[in-house]
Write a protein that holds these residues in place. Structure first.
Motif, PDB file in Angstrom:
ATOM      1  N   PRO A 544       0.827  -1.222   0.000  1.00 57.55           N
ATOM      2  CA  PRO A 544       0.000   0.000   0.000  1.00 57.55           C
ATOM      3  C   PRO A 544       0.849   1.256   0.000  1.00 57.55           C
ATOM      4  N   ALA A 546       3.559   3.872  -2.769  1.00 56.29           N
ATOM      5  CA  ALA A 546       3.592   4.441  -4.115  1.00 56.29           C
ATOM      6  C   ALA A 546       3.890   3.378  -5.162  1.00 56.29           C
ATOM      7  N   LEU A 549       0.828   1.346  -5.654  1.00 56.04           N
ATOM      8  CA  LEU A 549      -0.181   2.144  -6.351  1.00 56.04           C
ATOM      9  C   LEU A 549       0.021   2.074  -7.859  1.00 56.04           C
ATOM     10  N   ARG A 552      -1.015  -1.395  -9.391  1.00 53.67           N
ATOM     11  CA  ARG A 552      -2.407  -1.823  -9.271  1.00 53.67           C
ATOM     12  C   ARG A 552      -3.161  -1.690 -10.591  1.00 53.67           C
ATOM     13  N   MET A 711      -9.518   1.832  -5.497  1.00 52.36           N
ATOM     14  CA  MET A 711      -8.873   3.037  -4.972  1.00 52.36           C
ATOM     15  C   MET A 711      -9.753   3.842  -4.031  1.00 52.36           C
ATOM     16  N   GLN A 714      -8.878   4.688  -0.139  1.00 53.33           N
ATOM     17  CA  GLN A 714      -7.558   4.202   0.251  1.00 53.33           C
ATOM     18  C   GLN A 714      -6.533   5.334   0.209  1.00 53.33           C
ATOM     19  N   THR A 715      -5.493   5.198   1.018  1.00 54.98           N
ATOM     20  CA  THR A 715      -4.353   6.107   0.987  1.00 54.98           C
ATOM     21  C   THR A 715      -3.077   5.295   0.811  1.00 54.98           C
ATOM     22  N   PHE A 716      -2.087   5.881   0.157  1.00 56.39           N
ATOM     23  CA  PHE A 716      -0.843   5.183  -0.157  1.00 56.39           C
ATOM     24  C   PHE A 716       0.345   5.999   0.352  1.00 56.39           C
ATOM     25  N   CYS A 718       3.886   7.636   0.994  1.00 52.05           N
ATOM     26  CA  CYS A 718       4.994   8.133   0.166  1.00 52.05           C
ATOM     27  C   CYS A 718       6.212   8.494   1.016  1.00 52.05           C
ATOM     28  N   GLY A 752      -6.151   7.836  -2.773  1.00 54.52           N
ATOM     29  CA  GLY A 752      -6.456   7.066  -3.979  1.00 54.52           C
ATOM     30  C   GLY A 752      -7.469   7.747  -4.868  1.00 54.52           C
ATOM     31  N   TYR A 755      -5.736  10.601  -6.652  1.00 55.95           N
ATOM     32  CA  TYR A 755      -4.792  10.097  -7.645  1.00 55.95           C
ATOM     33  C   TYR A 755      -5.516   9.692  -8.934  1.00 55.95           C
TER      34      TYR A 755
END
Length: 971
Positions: A544, A546, A549, A552, A711, A714-716, A718, A752, A755
């Motif tokens: 989960p 960058a 991401l 995916r 997405m 969700q958060t990814f 960094c 997400g 993005y």
């Protein structure tokens, strides 16, 4: 059986099998439901297959001929007896139910129409009428497309469609398939149509059966049925005029019972005994028909085909006739439909056909290539064609003398049908000394036009037309057609069963077809599981952050593509089932649209299970968001994409006349759709004039739904990568930003939703809209497919056409071309001894035993068989259908790949070497060839690979040319 050896030839040991009487065709309209739920008791005899064995091994394609008792051969008397018993049983029930008046019959009383006069009188007493619709043909001319209308496709063929001149579907040089034909067949009479291949017999039968005229450039003249014009006759229902082709094409994975029960479900009349259910009625009729055709032991056997073991060739032919009989046609045309049966069985069927015609007053027209005199004597009239021209029409008993008077001589023991067709063959006919008879089709027609027989035939036809006008059988016909329909069927419908009944029967049949292919079923699921594991391994446990991401999108796109191509089998299925669909449509069994709806209903559970298996494996191996609603949306979108893709592939296939053309179109459509799915390139990077492809693309909506589903919310992270500025001096998050689109300055993560919106312009709040759009695409494709199948047919009535290379097409039915070809064939035939040089050999076999594994043990198909053949002799291999003829041929030719073979086989006293298959010519009944090769290319391929390496290439090519000339195939 002669054995010929010769290493320099295409065949060194040439074993061939000639089927005498097996091509004598004709099915019978044996007993069945005719008129308002009536069972026509017709005596059909079941058949055996008798095949002589001549200089080579010719396979009758009895795919798994087993030792079967000769008691399975059912003669006419047994058929009559079976139906008499059925008649007595049902008549007794009908009397008990009180169904004796017309009014009661119309309210649901069960009535039966037998093949005997007492049954006909009984039906007349309760108000039922025979559909007596005789046929009258006046000045019939059928113009077909010339051989140059269609050419063999190449890789550049698709560019031909860019030229508007190629858009005309009826281009090419036209020629007359039939020329000014006048004939008639009264109800209760049988007309035999004779002619060599290419004479126009099949076209005449199609016209008589009132099949589609779209394959032809033009049809002139008049064809009437009991005074009704062909267009009016067609309005009263499909199946009133039926054409039965000679090919036996069925679903190979269905059993005999499943195939016949499906036909019965769509042709069961609505009015029966008050207490009798559909199932009881079908079972009673099915059991009687199976007894008549000698198929009682094969009801649970798969039909099979040239690739799949099942019924023998003779048994499959009997089932084809039984299925055609279910259609209850008023005018029935049988095109060599007993090909593959022995002479005795063909004669039994012809006798049954005669009884049916006499008793039910049907109009029966049939063609034969090889008919015995016994079969010929059953017919009232005969029509003889040559190159589309009528050279005789009249009483069958006068035809032979007509040609004898012209100067032709009939050899001793030669059957009358062989003599009548042989007079048109320059290599076969014998001219009596002192006579100068006609020599080509035009001359034969000219002599016929001037003859007294022609004048008498015209007078009889005029009298018959006057009788029709006086008797006016149309009223009785219209009334009975309405009574034949099932309850709930519209009076204006051309089909007997309702749409609901058709869809129900078709859905069950499609399930049986799918489930019957056990090997394909198991391998498909194994393939799905293996590929799902591979996909899961490639994108295993995406993190989960960058990096996860970015990967995916690729993982979801791969999953989408896999499930979309799960349905690629539907594309090929649109072509494999066309001939069956066309035949059933002509029989009036069901709407093509109903067939498609049934396919859709079957797709739902099948593709749902396949998509579920894939989704369970990949979702958790991918490491996607562990949330229940997201998993089920992921599965549902994949499922819906598979369904939508199946409909898209079918639509392209249904709109295309050939597999080649549809493959080109499919490739183009898929490239466009997958390119503009919105993943790479993204929507904002697409050229404006191509962005419409994205919005008209179900793949695009499916990808949007999958991506937004994953997405959403969700958060990814960094913090460890993909942040700027980077380095040991930049540790304060307030002065750093994630490098991914949609990131917020000062945040160590990217949302997400943001993005997707920034990178692809996908709005996660519209996830439901994307799913709904995909569902609407599926529904749209279903509708378009149903409309296309209902109104567009690329296989009209089994019409076939020769296809040549560009510029190589010969003139057709041209007198000069006919004379030139006759001269070439005559010269080649005279030089046959020098053209086909072969070395001789003696082939012997002794104590041949062959067993195959079956559930519970082994089955012995051959038991201590011995024999021999030597040069210069022809040996006939004979036996009833299922006796083991083809099995023996397979074993002798070393073609068996299953089971256990024991015994001794010697060639010239020596054990068989590994090259025995190469030097053996094995001719099968089923013509299995590469459809993309020309005849010359196929023979050259065989000659180059099978003849010795030291033979010069030019000599091989010359040999092939001599063979083509001898077989009249050089053009």
């Amino acid at each position: 059986m002669g054995v010929n050896g010769g290493g320099d030839d295409l065949h060194e040991v040439e074993l061939s099998n000639i089927h005498q009487g097996e091509t004598s065709s004709q099915g019978t309209d044996l007993p069945f439901l005719d008129t308002n739920n009536n069972i026509n008791n017709n005596n059909a005899s079941s058949s055996s297959s008798s095949q002589p064995f001549s200089s080579g091994i010719n396979n009758n394609n009895d795919n798994n001929e087993r030792d079967r008792d000769n008691k399975e051969h059912v003669d006419v008397a047994e058929g009559v007896s079976a139906f008499q018993k059925l008649d007595a049983d049902i008549a007794s029930e009908a009397r008990g139910a009180g169904g004796t008046t017309t009014e009661e019959a119309q309210q649901g009383g069960f009535n039966i129409r037998e093949y005997f006069e007492d049954s006909v009188r009984e039906h007349g007493a309760i108000g039922h009428k025979l559909k007596k619709m005789g046929l009258s043909v006046h000045d019939l001319t059928v113009v077909g497309q010339g051989a140059d209308a269609t050419t063999i496709d190449t890789n550049l063929s698709i560019f031909r469609w860019l030229w508007p001149g190629n858009w005309n579907p009826k281009r090419g040089t036209p020629f007359n398939i039939l020329h000014n034909i006048n004939a008639f067949c009264k109800d209760g009479e049988m007309l035999l149509v004779l002619g060599r291949p290419g004479a126009g017999c099949s076209t005449f039968l199609r016209m008589a059966a009132n099949t589609s005229r779209r394959p032809y450039v033009e049809v002139r003249g008049q064809v009437t049925y009991g005074g009704l014009d062909a267009s009016e006759f067609a309005k009263y229902g499909r199946g009133e005029g039926i054409y039965v082709p000679e090919e036996d094409v069925h679903y190979p994975t269905l059993t005999v019972e499943e195939t016949m029960m499906f036909a019965l479900k769509n042709k069961t009349p609505g009015s029966r005994l008050p207490e009798e259910r559909h199932r009881d009625f079908r079972n009673k009729v099915f059991n009687t028909i199976m007894s008549m055709f000698g198929l009682t032991k094969q009801t649970q056997t798969m039909v099979g085909n040239e690739y799949m073991r099942g019924l023998s060739g003779g048994e499959r032919k009997r089932m084809t006739i039984a299925e055609a009989m279910v259609a209850r046609g008023t005018v029935e045309c049988w095109d060599c439909s007993t090909r593959g049966l022995d002479a005795a069985s063909a004669f039994d069927y012809a006798k049954s056909l005669r009884i049916m015609t006499d008793t039910l007053r049907k109009t029966t027209i049939a063609s034969f290539y090889q008919a015995s005199d016994n079969i010929y004597d059953l017919f009232d009239r005969v029509l003889i064609l040559e190159k589309g021209r009528c050279i005789y029409f009249g009483p069958a008993k006068e035809a032979k003398q007509y040609f004898v008077d012209l100067g032709f001589d009939c050899e001793p023991r030669k059957s009358t049908p062989d003599f009548l067709t042989g007079v048109t063959n320059p290599q076969e006919r014998i001219v009596r000394p002192g006579y100068n008879p006609p020599s080509n089709s035009a001359e034969f027609e000219e002599v016929w036009q001037r003859s007294e027989h022609k004048a008498r035939a015209e007078q009889e036809q005029r009298q018959y037309d006057e009788e029709i006008r006086a008797n006016d059988p149309v009223g009785d016909f219209r009334e009975q057609v309405l009574l034949d329909k099932s309850k709930g069927t519209r009076s204006g419908s051309k089909y007997s069963a309702t749409i609901r009944e058709q869809v129900s029967a078709l859905a069950l049949r499609q399930w049986q077809v799918w489930f019957g292919d056990k090997f394909g079923l198991v391998t498909s699921y194994i393939s799905i599981i293996v590929q799902a594991l591979i996909y899961g391994s490639v994108f295993y446990q995406m993190t989960p952050d960058a990096i996860g991401l970015l990967t995916r999108g690729g993982a979801l796109f791969a999953a989408l593509l896999f499930n979309a191509f799960l349905a690629i089998g539907a594309f090929a299925g649109t072509f494999m089932g066309r001939s069956i669909l066309q035949r059933h449509r002509a029989y009036g069994l069901y709407h093509p649209a109903a067939y498609h709806i049934a396919q859709v209903l079957l797709d739902i559970p099948i593709m749902g299970m396949q998509s579920l298996v894939f989704a369970i494996i990949t979702y958790f191996m991918y490491g996607l968001h562990l949330q229940a609603d997201k998993f089920f949306i992921f599965f549902f979108v994949l499922w819906l994409m598979a369904l939508c893709s199946a409909e898209l592939f079918r639509l392209i296939g249904n709109l295309s006349p050939s597999l080649y053309l549809s493959q080109q179109v499919l490739s183009l459509v898929l490239i466009m759709m997958l390119t503009y799915v919105g993943f790479a390139p993204t929507y904002q990077s697409m050229k404006p004039w191509f962005q419409w492809i994205h919005w008209a693309n179900p793949f695009g909506y499916a990808f949007r739904a999958l991506f937004t589903n994953e997405m959403k919310g969700q958060t990814f992270d960094c913090s460890t990568s993909s942040h700027i500025p980077a380095g040991p001096a930049y540790l304060d998050p307030a002065y750093r930003v994630c490098s991914l689109p949609g990131a917020t300055p000062g945040a160590t993560f990217v949302d997400g939703d943001a993005y997707l919106l920034a990178t692809y312009q996908f709005d996660t709040n519209q996830r439901g809209l994307y799913v709904m759009a995909l569902l609407l695409f599926w529904i749209l494709y279903i509708f378009l497919n149903a409309i296309t199948m209902e109104f567009l047919s690329w296989v009209s009535s089994g019409h076939t056409q020769h296809i040549y290379k560009r510029g190589k097409a010969p003139k057709q039915n041209d007198a000069a071309e006919e004379a030139r070809n006759a001269e070439i064939v005559a010269k080649a035939s005279e030089n046959i001894n020098t053209s086909l040089e072969m070395r001789a050999g003696v082939f012997m076999w002794n104590n041949i035993n062959y067993t195959v594994p079956v559930p519970g043990g082994e089955l012995q198909l051959l038991d201590n068989i011995g024999g021999w053949i030597k040069p210069g002799q022809m040996t006939a291999l004979m036996g009833s259908s299922g006796a083991g003829k083809t099995t023996l041929l397979d074993v002798l030719a070393q073609r068996k790949t299953q089971g256990k073979v024991e015994g001794t086989m010697l060639l010239n006293g020596m054990p068989l070497r590994v090259d025995f298959e190469r030097i053996t010519g094995y001719v099968e009944q089923m013509d299995v060839h590469d459809p993309h090769l020309t005849v010359r290319e196929a023979l050259l391929f065989s000659a180059k690979l099978r003849q010795e390496a030291h033979v010069p290439l030019q000599e091989k090519e010359d040999y092939v040319e001599r063979v083509l000339e001898m077989m009249d195939m050089a053009s």
